[in-house]
Design a protein around this motif. Structure first.
Motif, PDB file in Angstrom:
ATOM      1  N   LEU A  24       0.836  -1.211   0.000  1.00 35.22           N
ATOM      2  CA  LEU A  24       0.000   0.000   0.000  1.00 35.22           C
ATOM      3  C   LEU A  24       0.865   1.252   0.000  1.00 35.22           C
ATOM      4  CD1 LEU A  24      -2.572  -1.020   2.765  1.00 35.22           C
ATOM      5  CD2 LEU A  24      -2.945  -1.029   0.293  1.00 35.22           C
ATOM      6  N   LYS A  25       0.337   2.310  -0.590  1.00 39.48           N
ATOM      7  CA  LYS A  25       1.019   3.605  -0.508  1.00 39.48           C
ATOM      8  C   LYS A  25       1.033   4.027   0.962  1.00 39.48           C
ATOM      9  CE  LYS A  25      -0.314   5.110  -5.088  1.00 39.48           C
ATOM     10  NZ  LYS A  25      -1.102   6.057  -5.876  1.00 39.48           N
ATOM     11  N   PRO A  26       2.063   4.770   1.384  1.00 39.12           N
ATOM     12  CA  PRO A  26       2.169   5.137   2.803  1.00 39.12           C
ATOM     13  C   PRO A  26       0.920   5.810   3.388  1.00 39.12           C
ATOM     14  CG  PRO A  26       4.217   5.622   1.681  1.00 39.12           C
ATOM     15  CD  PRO A  26       3.231   5.207   0.621  1.00 39.12           C
ATOM     16  N   ALA A  27       0.318   6.731   2.650  1.00 34.28           N
ATOM     17  CA  ALA A  27      -0.872   7.422   3.171  1.00 34.28           C
ATOM     18  C   ALA A  27      -2.041   6.450   3.319  1.00 34.28           C
ATOM     19  CB  ALA A  27      -1.257   8.577   2.244  1.00 34.28           C
ATOM     20  N   VAL A  28      -2.190   5.542   2.367  1.00 29.80           N
ATOM     21  CA  VAL A  28      -3.260   4.548   2.426  1.00 29.80           C
ATOM     22  C   VAL A  28      -3.011   3.596   3.597  1.00 29.80           C
ATOM     23  CG1 VAL A  28      -4.347   2.623   1.190  1.00 29.80           C
ATOM     24  CG2 VAL A  28      -3.730   4.714  -0.053  1.00 29.80           C
ATOM     25  N   ARG A  29      -1.767   3.154   3.736  1.00 31.25           N
ATOM     26  CA  ARG A  29      -1.411   2.239   4.831  1.00 31.25           C
ATOM     27  C   ARG A  29      -1.704   2.896   6.171  1.00 31.25           C
ATOM     28  NH1 ARG A  29       3.372   0.711   3.160  1.00 31.25           N
ATOM     29  NH2 ARG A  29       4.418   2.527   3.983  1.00 31.25           N
TER      30      ARG A  29
ATOM     31  N   THR B  53     -11.145  11.502   0.961  1.00 30.68           N
ATOM     32  CA  THR B  53      -9.826  10.877   0.788  1.00 30.68           C
ATOM     33  C   THR B  53      -9.603   9.818   1.860  1.00 30.68           C
ATOM     34  OG1 THR B  53      -8.932  12.862  -0.236  1.00 30.68           O
ATOM     35  CG2 THR B  53      -7.338  11.322   0.684  1.00 30.68           C
ATOM     36  N   ALA B  54      -9.998  10.108   3.100  1.00 25.91           N
ATOM     37  CA  ALA B  54      -9.859   9.121   4.173  1.00 25.91           C
ATOM     38  C   ALA B  54     -10.677   7.878   3.840  1.00 25.91           C
ATOM     39  CB  ALA B  54     -10.314   9.712   5.505  1.00 25.91           C
TER      40      ALA B  54
ATOM     41  N   VAL C  53      -9.053   4.058   3.248  1.00 21.34           N
ATOM     42  CA  VAL C  53      -9.470   2.892   4.029  1.00 21.34           C
ATOM     43  C   VAL C  53     -10.047   1.829   3.097  1.00 21.34           C
ATOM     44  CG1 VAL C  53     -11.061   2.056   5.816  1.00 21.34           C
ATOM     45  CG2 VAL C  53      -9.802   4.200   6.161  1.00 21.34           C
ATOM     46  N   ALA C  54     -10.851   2.254   2.141  1.00 20.43           N
ATOM     47  CA  ALA C  54     -11.435   1.307   1.185  1.00 20.43           C
ATOM     48  C   ALA C  54     -10.343   0.629   0.352  1.00 20.43           C
ATOM     49  CB  ALA C  54     -12.436   2.012   0.277  1.00 20.43           C
ATOM     50  N   ALA C  55      -9.326   1.375  -0.035  1.00 19.76           N
ATOM     51  CA  ALA C  55      -8.233   0.799  -0.826  1.00 19.76           C
ATOM     52  C   ALA C  55      -7.486  -0.255  -0.010  1.00 19.76           C
ATOM     53  CB  ALA C  55      -7.269   1.889  -1.287  1.00 19.76           C
ATOM     54  N   GLY C  56      -7.270   0.013   1.254  1.00 25.32           N
ATOM     55  CA  GLY C  56      -6.615  -0.962   2.120  1.00 25.32           C
ATOM     56  C   GLY C  56      -7.448  -2.229   2.258  1.00 25.32           C
ATOM     57  N   LEU C  57      -8.743  -2.054   2.441  1.00 22.37           N
ATOM     58  CA  LEU C  57      -9.628  -3.212   2.548  1.00 22.37           C
ATOM     59  C   LEU C  57      -9.659  -4.017   1.250  1.00 22.37           C
ATOM     60  CD1 LEU C  57     -12.603  -1.639   4.526  1.00 22.37           C
ATOM     61  CD2 LEU C  57     -11.074  -3.463   5.315  1.00 22.37           C
ATOM     62  N   ARG C  58      -9.731  -3.313   0.115  1.00 24.58           N
ATOM     63  CA  ARG C  58      -9.737  -4.011  -1.177  1.00 24.58           C
ATOM     64  C   ARG C  58      -8.476  -4.843  -1.362  1.00 24.58           C
ATOM     65  NH1 ARG C  58     -11.923   0.756  -3.009  1.00 24.58           N
ATOM     66  NH2 ARG C  58      -9.930   1.463  -3.815  1.00 24.58           N
TER      67      ARG C  58
END
Length: 170
Positions: A120-125, A151-152, A156-161
Motif C-alpha cells: 500500500l502507498k504510505p498514506a493509504v497504509r 480521501t480518508a 481505508v477502502a483501498a486498504g480493505l480491497r
C-alpha cells in the motif's frame, strides 16, 4: 498453490557460473553473515529462474545487485518482525503463551500481513492502520491526517480491497 515447473535456461546457467561468486561476496560484505548471504544469493537466482522469460542483460551485476537489494530489504524486515514477535512472546504471561505450532502460524500470518501492508502507498497504509488497529472512524482519520473525509474513505477502502483481493488470491 503449486510451484511452476521451470527448466534451467542456458543464459541463467551462464549468469550463475560467471556471477554467483561475485554476488555471494557482494551480499556477504553487506549482511556480514555467510549463511544468510548464501541463502539470499540462491534466492536471487531462484527468482530469476521463476521468471517466465529470461531477459538479455546488458549489465548483469547491476541487475543481480538490484534483485539482491530487494531480497535484503525483505530479509531485514522479516528479521525485525521476528524480533518484535519474540519480544512480544517474552512479555506474555506463561499461561497465555501460544504453543510452538501456534507461534509459527502466527509469525507466518504477521509476515503475510506485513507483505500486504507493504504493497500500500504510505498514506493509504496509515489510514488503513488507523481504522483497523486504532478503531478510528473515517472523520477521525481525516482530522488526524489532515485530509478530506472523501480521501480518508478512499484510503481505508483501498486498504480493505487489497486485503480482500490477496485473501481470495491464495
Amino acid at each position: 498453490m503449486t510451484e511452476p515447473s521451470v527448466q534451467p535456461q542456458p543464459l541463467l546457467q551462464g549468469l550463475y557460473r560467471e556471477h554467483h561468486g561475485w554476488l555471494l561476496a557482494w551480499l556477504d560484505r553487506r549482511i556480514r553473515c555467510a549463511a544468510d548471504a548464501a541463502d539470499l544469493s540462491q534466492d536471487v537466482f531462484l527468482r530469476l529462474l521463476r521468471r517466465p522469460q529470461a531477459l538479455p542483460l546488458q549489465a548483469p551485476r547491476a541487475y543481480l545487485a538490484t534483485v539482491a537489494r530487494g531480497l535484503m530489504i525483505d530479509h531485514w524486515r522479516r528479521r525485525e518482525l521476528e524480533q518484535a514477535w519474540a519480544e512480544t512472546l517474552a512479555a506474555l504471561p506463561e499461561a497465555q503463551a501460544p504453543s510452538p505450532e501456534q507461534e509459527l502460524e502466527l509469525l507466518q500470518l504477521l509476515i503475510e500481513i506485513d507483505r500486504v501492508l507493504d504493497g500500500l502507498k504510505p498514506a493509504v497504509r496509515r489510514a488503513f492502520l488507523l481504522a483497523r488497529l486504532e478503531g478510528l472512524s473515517c472523520p477521525q482519520i481525516a482530522r488526524e491526517l489532515g485530509i478530506s473525509l472523501a480521501t480518508a474513505e478512499r484510503h481505508v477502502a483501498a486498504g480493505l480491497r487489497r486485503c480482500y483481493a490477496l485473501r481470495y488470491e491464495s
